[in-house]
Design an enzyme around this catalytic site. Structure first.
Site, PDB file in Angstrom:
ATOM      1  CB  SER A  52      -0.758  -0.193   1.119  1.00  0.00           C
ATOM      2  OG  SER A  52      -1.899   0.973   0.982  1.00  0.00           O
ATOM      3  CG  ASP A  82      -2.997  16.306  14.977  1.00  0.00           C
ATOM      4  OD1 ASP A  82      -3.884  15.714  14.661  1.00  0.00           O
ATOM      5  OD2 ASP A  82      -2.582  16.813  15.914  1.00  0.00           O
ATOM      6  CG  HIS A 141      -5.634  -2.758   0.885  1.00  0.00           C
ATOM      7  ND1 HIS A 141      -4.793  -2.558  -0.172  1.00  0.00           N
ATOM      8  CD2 HIS A 141      -4.987  -1.846   1.783  1.00  0.00           C
ATOM      9  CE1 HIS A 141      -3.975  -1.586  -0.187  1.00  0.00           C
ATOM     10  NE2 HIS A 141      -4.063  -1.161   1.226  1.00  0.00           N
TER      11      HIS A 141
END
Length: 253
Positions: free
Chosen positions: A84, A175, A234
């Site tokens: 990924s 964040d 996945h």
């Protein structure tokens, strides 16, 4: 940046890179299998696992992090495996530093742009009030209000860490990843390619690599073989580790 990593086995180096929200722990089981024939480097990419945090989060800096690791470890080149987001790092590394890559393995990701699609996972992170937690079960209960899938919650909660004072924190930089999530979907752009031996592995139940992506894969990776693991979604390495392990070992040998 000096990435956190662990090594297993001896032999030719094989660097393994996880996906977004993951860590080197995700590949520990298969790492032990590969370590029977290779020196395996299980890497935490920046802002993940035990690696340092930074507001800068894109493929250019992640590639340079890996090259720094290789230089520090005295590796002129290595086999590179990425899943990924880690597969995108691997692709960018191979097209930019082709002389540093021996064989390339990309698991369930194509060299195309993917729109941001992780909003529910970010909601899961934000749903947990770290200051109120007494144990991991509390975090799971809070997160279950926004994510019903227990498997997804367990994957996210692998990033929950208890500090020495007993309080909890996220090991990954939520964040920074959220602010740069557009960068995570970035594809391979321009007239760049890697002419080395390459294997793309797709999960048959995943939509990350589609039949129409094969031409784009071979445009950037002309020697690419494209294989499929039956009945895998996945997270191929978690759902079908034996099948994936055999496929990788056959390719590398």
């Amino acid at each position: 940046m000096k990435l956190h990593f662990r090594t297993l086995g001896e032999g030719e180096p094989l660097i393994i890179m996880h996906g977004v929200f993951g860590s080197s722990d995700n590949w520990q089981t298969l790492g032990k299998v590969f370590a029977e024939s290779f020196k395996v480097y299980l890497v935490d990419l920046r802002n993940h696992g035990n690696s340092p945090h930074s507001d800068e989060f894109n493929y250019d800096v992640m590639v340079e992090d890996v090259v720094t690791l290789m230089d520090d470890e005295g590796m002129s080149k290595a086999h590179i495996l990425g899943h990924s987001m880690g597969g995108k790092v691997a692709m960018h590394l191979a097209t930019k530093y082709s002389d540093r890559v021996d064989k390339l393995i990309v698991v369930d990701i194509a060299p195309k742009y993917y729109p941001p699609h992780h909003q529910q996972i970010f909601e899961g992170f934000h749903s947990v009030d770290l200051d109120s937690l007494e144990n991991r079960k509390d975090a799971d209960e809070q997160m279950s209000k926004v994510i019903s899938n227990m498997g997804v919650r367990q994957f996210i909660l692998k990033n929950l860490d208890r500090k020495k004072d007993g309080s909890f924190e996220w090991k990954l930089n939520v964040d920074a990843i959220e602010n740069a999530v557009e960068n995570v979907g970035e594809g391979i752009e321009g007239d760049v390619s890697f002419d080395g031996t390459t294997l793309f592995i797709a999960g048959s139940k995943s939509d990350y690599i589609k039949d129409e992506d094969h031409d784009l894969i071979r445009e950037h990776f002309p020697k690419a073989l494209i294989a499929t693991v039956k009945d895998a979604r996945h997270w191929v390495h978690a759902e079908k580790p034996n099948e994936l392990g055999e496929m990788v070992m056959e390719f590398l040998s």
